[in-house]
Design a protein around this motif. Structure first.
Motif, PDB file in Angstrom:
ATOM      1  N   ALA A  78      -2.555  13.703  -5.515  1.00  0.00           N
ATOM      2  CA  ALA A  78      -3.497  13.199  -4.504  1.00  0.00           C
ATOM      3  C   ALA A  78      -4.311  12.023  -5.051  1.00  0.00           C
ATOM      4  O   ALA A  78      -4.474  11.000  -4.376  1.00  0.00           O
ATOM      5  CB  ALA A  78      -4.431  14.320  -4.057  1.00  0.00           C
ATOM      6  N   LEU A  79      -4.819  12.154  -6.267  1.00  0.00           N
ATOM      7  CA  LEU A  79      -5.590  11.070  -6.860  1.00  0.00           C
ATOM      8  C   LEU A  79      -4.713   9.847  -7.121  1.00  0.00           C
ATOM      9  O   LEU A  79      -5.140   8.705  -6.899  1.00  0.00           O
ATOM     10  CB  LEU A  79      -6.245  11.527  -8.162  1.00  0.00           C
ATOM     11  CG  LEU A  79      -7.369  12.557  -8.016  1.00  0.00           C
ATOM     12  CD1 LEU A  79      -7.834  13.023  -9.383  1.00  0.00           C
ATOM     13  CD2 LEU A  79      -8.524  11.991  -7.219  1.00  0.00           C
TER      14      LEU A  79
ATOM     15  N   ALA B 279      -1.975   8.999  -5.467  1.00  0.00           N
ATOM     16  CA  ALA B 279      -1.622   8.379  -4.189  1.00  0.00           C
ATOM     17  C   ALA B 279      -2.764   7.523  -3.656  1.00  0.00           C
ATOM     18  O   ALA B 279      -2.550   6.403  -3.195  1.00  0.00           O
ATOM     19  CB  ALA B 279      -1.252   9.454  -3.173  1.00  0.00           C
ATOM     20  N   ALA B 280      -3.973   8.033  -3.732  1.00  0.00           N
ATOM     21  CA  ALA B 280      -5.133   7.272  -3.248  1.00  0.00           C
ATOM     22  C   ALA B 280      -5.336   6.011  -4.082  1.00  0.00           C
ATOM     23  O   ALA B 280      -5.514   4.916  -3.546  1.00  0.00           O
ATOM     24  CB  ALA B 280      -6.382   8.143  -3.290  1.00  0.00           C
ATOM     25  N   GLY B 281      -5.300   6.165  -5.385  1.00  0.00           N
ATOM     26  CA  GLY B 281      -5.487   5.003  -6.257  1.00  0.00           C
ATOM     27  C   GLY B 281      -4.371   3.987  -6.114  1.00  0.00           C
ATOM     28  O   GLY B 281      -4.616   2.775  -6.070  1.00  0.00           O
TER      29      GLY B 281
ATOM     30  N   ALA C  22      -2.453   3.449  -3.491  1.00  0.00           N
ATOM     31  CA  ALA C  22      -2.536   2.776  -2.194  1.00  0.00           C
ATOM     32  C   ALA C  22      -3.611   1.696  -2.200  1.00  0.00           C
ATOM     33  O   ALA C  22      -3.417   0.602  -1.673  1.00  0.00           O
ATOM     34  CB  ALA C  22      -2.808   3.792  -1.094  1.00  0.00           C
ATOM     35  N   VAL C  23      -4.745   2.002  -2.810  1.00  0.00           N
ATOM     36  CA  VAL C  23      -5.836   1.019  -2.863  1.00  0.00           C
ATOM     37  C   VAL C  23      -5.425  -0.190  -3.702  1.00  0.00           C
ATOM     38  O   VAL C  23      -5.606  -1.344  -3.301  1.00  0.00           O
ATOM     39  CB  VAL C  23      -7.123   1.667  -3.420  1.00  0.00           C
ATOM     40  CG1 VAL C  23      -8.162   0.621  -3.748  1.00  0.00           C
ATOM     41  CG2 VAL C  23      -7.676   2.669  -2.430  1.00  0.00           C
TER      42      VAL C  23
ATOM     43  N   ALA D  47       0.835  -1.205   0.000  1.00  0.00           N
ATOM     44  CA  ALA D  47       0.000   0.000   0.000  1.00  0.00           C
ATOM     45  C   ALA D  47       0.869   1.254   0.000  1.00  0.00           C
ATOM     46  O   ALA D  47       0.592   2.217  -0.726  1.00  0.00           O
ATOM     47  CB  ALA D  47      -0.928   0.002   1.201  1.00  0.00           C
TER      48      ALA D  47
ATOM     49  N   GLY E  40       1.103   3.798  -3.086  1.00  0.00           N
ATOM     50  CA  GLY E  40       0.750   5.198  -2.875  1.00  0.00           C
ATOM     51  C   GLY E  40       1.844   6.149  -3.324  1.00  0.00           C
ATOM     52  O   GLY E  40       1.582   7.185  -3.939  1.00  0.00           O
TER      53      GLY E  40
ATOM     54  N   ALA F  80       1.459   8.657  -6.359  1.00  0.00           N
ATOM     55  CA  ALA F  80       1.588  10.092  -6.127  1.00  0.00           C
ATOM     56  C   ALA F  80       2.569  10.728  -7.106  1.00  0.00           C
ATOM     57  O   ALA F  80       2.303  11.790  -7.677  1.00  0.00           O
ATOM     58  CB  ALA F  80       2.033  10.352  -4.690  1.00  0.00           C
TER      59      ALA F  80
END
Length: 97
Positions: free
Chosen positions: A59-60, A62-64, A66-67, A28, A32, A36
């Motif tokens: 930001a988008l 990093a979120a994607g 990590a998921v 993760a 991320g 990022a």
């Protein structure tokens, strides 16, 4: 043309690092960080070099990342272990860790 070269380079680097980490948390984190970085570069390139595009893309990404990183599993190493019977013949046994 410069945008396409940048996107290709970022994609190649991201795919090269995609398998980093063995535990769920490590994957993760690495996903991320990769997301990022890639999102910031792509967001900046798409928005014409603006910082706001880089921030939103980062930001988008990093979120994607990590998921996706947390929900993937590394390949199990296929090790072959052998035992020996009383006659000295080798045979396959389950590996113990």
């Amino acid at each position: 043309m410069k945008k396409i070269a940048t996107l290709t380079l970022v994609t190649a680097m991201g795919l090269g690092l995609a398998a980093c980490g063995e535990t769920r948390n490590e994957r993760a984190l690495s996903g991320g960080l990769i997301g990022a970085g890639a999102g910031a570069v792509v967001g900046s390139a798409v928005s014409g070099g603006r910082a706001s595009g880089a921030l939103v893309g980062g930001a988008l990404g990093a979120a994607g990342g990590a998921v996706v990183g947390a929900n993937t599993r590394p390949e199990r190493r296929r090790e072959v272990c052998y035992g020996t019977n009383r006659y000295g013949e080798r045979y396959r046994v389950p590996c113990r860790y």
